[in-house]
Design a protein around this motif. Structure first.
Motif, mmCIF file in Angstrom:
data_model
loop_
_atom_site.group_PDB
_atom_site.id
_atom_site.type_symbol
_atom_site.label_atom_id
_atom_site.label_comp_id
_atom_site.label_asym_id
_atom_site.label_seq_id
_atom_site.Cartn_x
_atom_site.Cartn_y
_atom_site.Cartn_z
ATOM 1 N N MET A 125 -13.365 17.786 58.667
ATOM 2 C CA MET A 125 -14.200 17.401 59.582
ATOM 3 C C MET A 125 -13.597 16.479 60.367
ATOM 4 S SD MET A 125 -16.744 15.117 60.665
ATOM 5 C CE MET A 125 -17.740 15.314 61.952
ATOM 6 N N THR A 126 -13.597 16.613 61.774
ATOM 7 C CA THR A 126 -13.255 15.669 62.580
ATOM 8 C C THR A 126 -14.144 15.629 63.858
ATOM 9 O OG1 THR A 126 -10.851 16.011 62.252
ATOM 10 C CG2 THR A 126 -11.313 14.930 64.231
ATOM 11 N N VAL A 127 -14.484 14.291 64.368
ATOM 12 C CA VAL A 127 -15.169 14.137 65.631
ATOM 13 C C VAL A 127 -14.266 13.756 66.809
ATOM 14 C CG1 VAL A 127 -16.731 12.397 66.811
ATOM 15 C CG2 VAL A 127 -17.037 12.824 64.481
ATOM 16 N N HIS A 128 -14.266 14.840 67.507
ATOM 17 C CA HIS A 128 -13.302 14.906 68.839
ATOM 18 C C HIS A 128 -13.970 14.332 69.984
ATOM 19 C CE1 HIS A 128 -10.909 17.639 66.418
ATOM 20 N NE2 HIS A 128 -12.048 18.637 66.329
ATOM 21 N N PHE A 129 -13.529 13.404 70.238
ATOM 22 C CA PHE A 129 -13.919 12.316 71.494
ATOM 23 C C PHE A 129 -13.443 13.236 72.756
ATOM 24 C CE2 PHE A 129 -15.332 9.685 68.388
ATOM 25 C CZ PHE A 129 -16.383 8.918 68.867
ATOM 26 N N ILE A 130 -14.098 13.921 73.535
ATOM 27 C CA ILE A 130 -13.388 14.497 74.652
ATOM 28 C C ILE A 130 -13.927 14.124 76.026
ATOM 29 C CG2 ILE A 130 -13.108 16.778 75.534
ATOM 30 C CD1 ILE A 130 -13.867 17.964 72.606
ATOM 31 N N GLY A 131 -12.699 13.758 76.784
ATOM 32 C CA GLY A 131 -13.105 13.543 78.456
ATOM 33 C C GLY A 131 -13.566 14.695 79.030
ATOM 34 N N ALA A 132 -14.935 14.609 79.607
ATOM 35 C CA ALA A 132 -15.415 15.878 80.084
ATOM 36 C C ALA A 132 -15.025 15.937 81.803
ATOM 37 C CB ALA A 132 -16.801 15.889 79.880
ATOM 38 N N GLY A 133 -14.410 14.825 82.157
ATOM 39 C CA GLY A 133 -14.121 14.757 83.360
ATOM 40 C C GLY A 133 -15.056 14.362 84.288
ATOM 41 N N PRO A 134 -15.214 14.610 85.625
ATOM 42 C CA PRO A 134 -16.316 14.275 86.472
ATOM 43 C C PRO A 134 -17.548 15.316 86.355
ATOM 44 C CG PRO A 134 -14.564 15.443 87.775
ATOM 45 C CD PRO A 134 -13.938 15.230 86.337
ATOM 46 N N GLY A 135 -17.546 16.268 85.841
ATOM 47 C CA GLY A 135 -18.542 16.971 85.367
ATOM 48 C C GLY A 135 -18.395 18.489 85.476
ATOM 49 N N ALA A 136 -17.314 18.924 86.585
ATOM 50 C CA ALA A 136 -17.207 20.403 86.707
ATOM 51 C C ALA A 136 -16.311 20.949 85.686
ATOM 52 C CB ALA A 136 -16.102 20.513 88.003
ATOM 53 N N ALA A 137 -17.010 22.192 85.417
ATOM 54 C CA ALA A 137 -16.205 22.909 83.950
ATOM 55 C C ALA A 137 -14.813 23.224 84.204
ATOM 56 C CB ALA A 137 -17.102 24.272 83.728
ATOM 57 N N ASP A 138 -14.469 23.483 85.331
ATOM 58 C CA ASP A 138 -13.100 23.728 85.628
ATOM 59 C C ASP A 138 -12.012 22.817 85.899
ATOM 60 O OD1 ASP A 138 -13.809 22.914 88.253
ATOM 61 O OD2 ASP A 138 -13.258 24.783 89.235
ATOM 62 N N LEU A 139 -12.527 21.415 85.538
ATOM 63 C CA LEU A 139 -11.476 20.315 85.516
ATOM 64 C C LEU A 139 -11.481 19.949 84.092
ATOM 65 C CD1 LEU A 139 -12.691 18.120 88.781
ATOM 66 C CD2 LEU A 139 -10.539 19.403 88.199
ATOM 67 N N LEU A 140 -12.063 20.618 83.233
ATOM 68 C CA LEU A 140 -11.678 20.262 81.751
ATOM 69 C C LEU A 140 -10.053 20.718 81.361
ATOM 70 C CD1 LEU A 140 -14.659 21.711 79.946
ATOM 71 C CD2 LEU A 140 -14.224 19.373 80.110
ATOM 72 N N THR A 141 -9.488 20.076 80.379
ATOM 73 C CA THR A 141 -8.297 20.294 80.072
ATOM 74 C C THR A 141 -8.132 21.358 79.154
ATOM 75 O OG1 THR A 141 -8.134 18.882 78.014
ATOM 76 C CG2 THR A 141 -7.435 17.927 80.266
ATOM 77 N N VAL A 142 -6.981 22.276 78.962
ATOM 78 C CA VAL A 142 -6.902 23.345 78.211
ATOM 79 C C VAL A 142 -7.390 22.887 76.675
ATOM 80 C CG1 VAL A 142 -5.518 24.948 77.057
ATOM 81 C CG2 VAL A 142 -5.344 24.475 79.529
ATOM 82 N N ARG A 143 -6.900 21.896 76.331
ATOM 83 C CA ARG A 143 -7.234 21.209 74.889
ATOM 84 C C ARG A 143 -8.627 20.973 74.867
ATOM 85 N NH1 ARG A 143 -4.225 15.933 72.926
ATOM 86 N NH2 ARG A 143 -2.231 17.107 73.121
ATOM 87 N N ALA A 144 -9.247 20.478 75.727
ATOM 88 C CA ALA A 144 -10.743 20.173 75.671
ATOM 89 C C ALA A 144 -11.456 21.483 75.509
ATOM 90 C CB ALA A 144 -11.078 19.516 76.969
ATOM 91 N N VAL A 145 -11.015 22.518 76.313
ATOM 92 C CA VAL A 145 -11.884 23.843 76.108
ATOM 93 C C VAL A 145 -11.599 24.160 74.717
ATOM 94 C CG1 VAL A 145 -11.889 26.240 77.001
ATOM 95 C CG2 VAL A 145 -11.578 24.387 78.626
#
Length: 247
Positions: free
Chosen positions: A1-21
């Protein structure tokens, strides 16, 4: 089990990184800051995922959610607004996870200041105008600033100044910066960058406070100050300049 701290960016869904998605799609639990995120971001979570809005939770309550997921062996996507390296409470959360023996990792995101600069169409480091960017905030009831990091000391450099978590003190800030930058120094405020509710204000230290108050901005905004915001006459850098031929 891992807690993934993910930068969600400024809020827009299409600015997430591929890894974040990818991490969102494979994590059965998502703890997110509902104040700042576009609802479309959560659409990347798998069907049936447990969604926990952290905006009204304290650190103990957030930690309890992460512990509960750990006990069930469920990965957690811990969404942070912007990038986890800035004002995300990453340090205090991971310190607790280390004490509890819970594994974690970090995925970077688009920081708010970068999204704001993109909206403005401005480079924050313009040759011979400004080559440094100061990312800072101001003292608040919740967290005091270190004594060595006064706004006056940063302003004395006349670098491009980016203020986070400070929109409610715009009038006070503009007034204090006039001595170093001048009343006609350009200022830009970008709220909710990249989202449908985005607001962009352009002005100077002399009039920005009036604009912010008229717009009713109270959160999720970045204040940018400096000559780089309007620089038109500047030297060209050597990055793309002619290079001597080698014989």
């Amino acid at each position: 089990m891992t807690v993934h701290f993910i930068g969600a960016g400024p809020g827009a869904a299409d600015l997430l990184t591929v890894r974040a998605v990818r991490l969102l799609q494979t994590s059965p639990v998502c703890v997110y800051a509902g104040t700042y995120l576009d609802a479309e971001v959560l659409a990347h979570c798998p069907p049936g995922a447990r969604l926990v809005d952290s905006q009204r939770l304290d650190l103990d309550q957030i930690t309890a959610e992460l512990q509960a997921a750990h006990a069930e062996g469920l990965d957690v996507a811990r969404l942070c607004s912007g990038d986890p390296s800035l004002y995300s409470a990453l340090a205090e959360q991971t310190r607790r996870l280390d004490r509890l023996g819970i594994g974690w990792d970090v995925t970077p995101g688009v920081p708010a200041y970068a999204a704001a600069a993109a909206v403005l169409g401005r480079e924050l480091t313009v040759p011979e105008v400004a080559q440094s960017v100061v990312l800072t905030r101001v003292s608040a009831a919740s967290t005091a600033m270190p004594q060595t990091e006064s706004l006056g000391a940063f302003a004395a450099t006349r670098a491009t100044l980016v203020l986070h978590l400070a929109i409610r003190r715009t009038r006070e800030l503009c007034s204090s910066l006039v001595a170093d930058y001048g009343a006609d120094c350009p200022v830009a405020v970008v709220a909710n960058a990249s989202q449908p509710s985005q607001v962009v204000l352009r002005g100077t230290l002399a009039d920005m406070a009036d604009q912010v108050e008229a717009a009713g901005l109270r959160q999720a905004a970045v204040i940018m100050v400096g000559e780089a915001l309007r620089a038109e006459h500047f030297a060209e850098s050597h990055l793309y300049g002619p290079r001597p031929r080698r014989s």
